[in-house]
Design a protein around this motif. Structure first.
Motif, mmCIF file in Angstrom:
data_model
loop_
_atom_site.group_PDB
_atom_site.id
_atom_site.type_symbol
_atom_site.label_atom_id
_atom_site.label_comp_id
_atom_site.label_asym_id
_atom_site.label_seq_id
_atom_site.Cartn_x
_atom_site.Cartn_y
_atom_site.Cartn_z
ATOM 1 N N ASP A 12 40.538 44.689 50.898
ATOM 2 C CA ASP A 12 41.107 44.109 49.685
ATOM 3 C C ASP A 12 42.000 42.915 50.050
ATOM 4 O OD1 ASP A 12 41.436 43.798 46.975
ATOM 5 O OD2 ASP A 12 42.885 45.404 46.742
ATOM 6 N N SER A 17 42.099 38.388 53.030
ATOM 7 C CA SER A 17 42.810 37.123 53.220
ATOM 8 C C SER A 17 42.936 36.805 54.705
ATOM 9 C CB SER A 17 44.205 37.193 52.589
ATOM 10 O OG SER A 17 44.118 37.276 51.195
ATOM 11 N N SER A 41 38.016 42.640 47.792
ATOM 12 C CA SER A 41 38.756 41.586 47.087
ATOM 13 C C SER A 41 38.815 41.829 45.583
ATOM 14 C CB SER A 41 38.105 40.221 47.367
ATOM 15 O OG SER A 41 38.092 39.938 48.740
ATOM 16 N N SER A 43 40.997 43.261 42.036
ATOM 17 C CA SER A 43 42.338 43.212 41.461
ATOM 18 C C SER A 43 42.717 44.573 40.905
ATOM 19 C CB SER A 43 42.415 42.157 40.355
ATOM 20 O OG SER A 43 43.667 42.241 39.684
ATOM 21 N N ASP A 60 34.535 41.546 36.488
ATOM 22 C CA ASP A 60 35.537 40.501 36.272
ATOM 23 C C ASP A 60 36.755 40.690 37.173
ATOM 24 O OD1 ASP A 60 33.998 39.303 34.324
ATOM 25 O OD2 ASP A 60 34.960 40.381 32.674
ATOM 26 N N ALA A 63 37.127 39.473 42.866
ATOM 27 C CA ALA A 63 37.211 38.042 43.181
ATOM 28 C C ALA A 63 36.068 37.600 44.080
ATOM 29 C CB ALA A 63 38.548 37.735 43.847
ATOM 30 N N ARG A 64 35.686 38.459 45.023
ATOM 31 C CA ARG A 64 34.596 38.113 45.943
ATOM 32 C C ARG A 64 33.924 39.405 46.420
ATOM 33 N NH1 ARG A 64 36.092 33.435 49.898
ATOM 34 N NH2 ARG A 64 36.078 32.394 47.873
ATOM 35 N N ASN A 307 48.336 38.925 49.876
ATOM 36 C CA ASN A 307 47.556 37.724 50.175
ATOM 37 C C ASN A 307 48.306 36.783 51.109
ATOM 38 O OD1 ASN A 307 44.862 37.401 48.661
ATOM 39 N ND2 ASN A 307 46.184 38.299 47.108
#
Length: 452
Positions: A12, A17, A41, A43, A60, A63-64, A307
């Motif tokens: 995550d 990151s 990744s 939320s 949604d 993120a990736r 991050n």
């Protein structure tokens, strides 16, 4: 000659990151990621809003995807839980029997939801809010409830997740009781500001039950949760949602022999390197960081920090100097139309840190009073007595109130005094603020008092 291998445990915010940053700086590094779930990744902060149908779909919140990371040159193993770390052999064993060697290890095992030893807490119908699968389970449970009678939810805990889940469950048509052991919701607010939040929740029709020690989650004949019992009352529930906070998930690191800090998080320096093992780094909710003002150890579970820490770790691993500068504990949330922000030290923290301080509260409006939509806002400042140096700030108010906390966070980060903040060139137009923004007014009140 073999490539340098960076092995990342956790896919995550902190882990990915770090992985992406290291590979971006030096693509000769072989990056391998082990993720026990099936998403990368994602939320977690968005889960309440997906539950409340404010976010359209599970996708949604991602993120990736793992495949997107793979297309960028990372090797990602999902459904792969790291079970043990051998620091001497530089090897990680997975639950499926595979082993993974590394030159550098990055631990990003995240946070662990607080689960006190309460009878029935593991019963079906009791839900955490930690991973996307939790959100899916809560959505399914709501969809399966009959609509020919009142539907009830009990939320345990009055922190950020507790408030957010209470709001979205109410949006989904459930009657909501919030049960917390503390005197007020939002424990990192001072009592006078927490009371405003409590009043807002009750005005929305929520039951807010404070100083209530939960003794059991009650179950029905089918074994599912059907209520919550405290020392003084019982609350019926079709589902129970846990919002009891988050601690560091550092059990894998501790079992391996890595140094653990006083907060329970992995002990790292400002470069996110383990203080006890030079080729091990850690980032995200699993680590112990430090408070930017006091320098004291701190643990704050938040995606922004994860991050940033991941980018620092990835940079250092790839040979580029970087440091993490600590946290202020800045946070923002909302319940209904009431926005809540806080940063720096509350009065309890300022007292514990040994500051001689003063507090001031200003009440104003979010816009010019004559402009449509102007709503009440309260701004509270905690400042060092004598110098007027800003130590903390809290904001509670209507639409447009919450993000003002970022002005306070920036001023505290920059070690400004109240007088300096009061003289700052803040923006003004009637749709956005009164002539003097409430933040500037609060700072001016402090600076006048300090002068005389």
């Amino acid at each position: 000659m073999s490539r340098h291998r960076l092995l990342v445990i956790g896919g995550d915010a902190g882990g990915m990151s770090a992985a992406a940053q290291a590979h971006r700086i030096d693509d000769s590094i072989e990056v391998v990621v082990l993720e026990q779930g099936h998403d990368t990744s994602f939320s977690a902060c968005g889960i309440p809003y997906w539950v409340g149908d404010l976010v359209g779909s599970r996708d949604d919140l991602v993120a990736r995807t793992p495949e997107e990371h793979r297309r960028r040159g990372l090797t990602v193993h999902t459904g792969t839980r790291a079970e043990a770390v051998d620091l001497d052999a530089c090897r990680v064993s997975a639950a499926d029997g595979r082993t993974f060697d590394y030159d550098t290890l990055l631990l990003a095992t995240g946070g662990r939801p607080t689960r006190p030893p309460i009878e029935g807490l593991d019963a079906p119908g009791v839900f955490g809010v930690h991973r996307l699968d939790d959100g899916a389970a809560i959505r399914s449970a709501i969809d399966e409830l009959p609509r020919d009678r009142p539907r009830k939810a009990v939320v345990l805990g009055g922190g950020y997740i507790g408030l957010e889940m209470a709001e979205v469950l109410q949006l989904r048509g459930l009657d909501v009781d919030v049960v917390l052991a503390d005197p007020l919701p939002m424990g990192l607010l001072d009592a006078d500001m927490g009371e405003r939040v409590c009043d807002a929740m009750r005005s929305m029709g929520m039951g807010v039950h404070t100083d209530a020690r939960v003794t059991a989650v009650l179950t029905g004949a089918d074994g599912r949760a059907c209520g919550v019992r405290t020392d003084d009352a019982t609350f019926d529930a079709d589902l129970v949602v846990l919002g009891l906070g988050m601690g560091p998930e550092a059990r894998l690191a501790e079992a391996a022999g890595l140094g653990i800090g006083v907060t329970g998080g992995i002990d790292v320096d400002a470069t996110m390197r383990s203080r006890t093992h030079e080729n091990v780094f850690a980032a995200g909710d699993c680590v112990q960081t430090y408070h930017h003002l006091t320098g004291e150890p701190a643990h704050v579970a938040l995606g922004t920090h994860a991050n940033k820490q991941g980018r620092v770790a990835g940079s250092v691993i790839a040979g580029r100097p970087a440091r993490f500068a600590g946290v202020l504990g800045t946070a923002i949330t909302k319940v209904g139309d009431t926005e809540i922000g806080r940063t720096g030290l509350c009065t309890t923290q300022a007292e514990q840190a040994g500051f001689d301080f003063r507090t001031d509260v200003v009440e104003a409006t979010t816009r010019a009073g004559y402009y449509p939509g102007a709503e009440d806002i309260a701004v509270k400042l905690v400042t060092e007595a004598g110098s007027g140096r800003l130590l903390g700030g809290q904001v509670v108010g209507g639409q447009g109130a919450g993000k003002r906390v970022d002005v306070l966070a920036t001023a505290i980060w920059g070690r400004m005094t109240a007088e300096e903040l009061s003289e700052s060139d803040l923006s003004y137009a009637p749709p956005f603020s009164p002539t003097y923004d409430p933040v500037a007014v609060a700072a001016r009140v402090v600076s006048r008092a300090e002068r005389g």
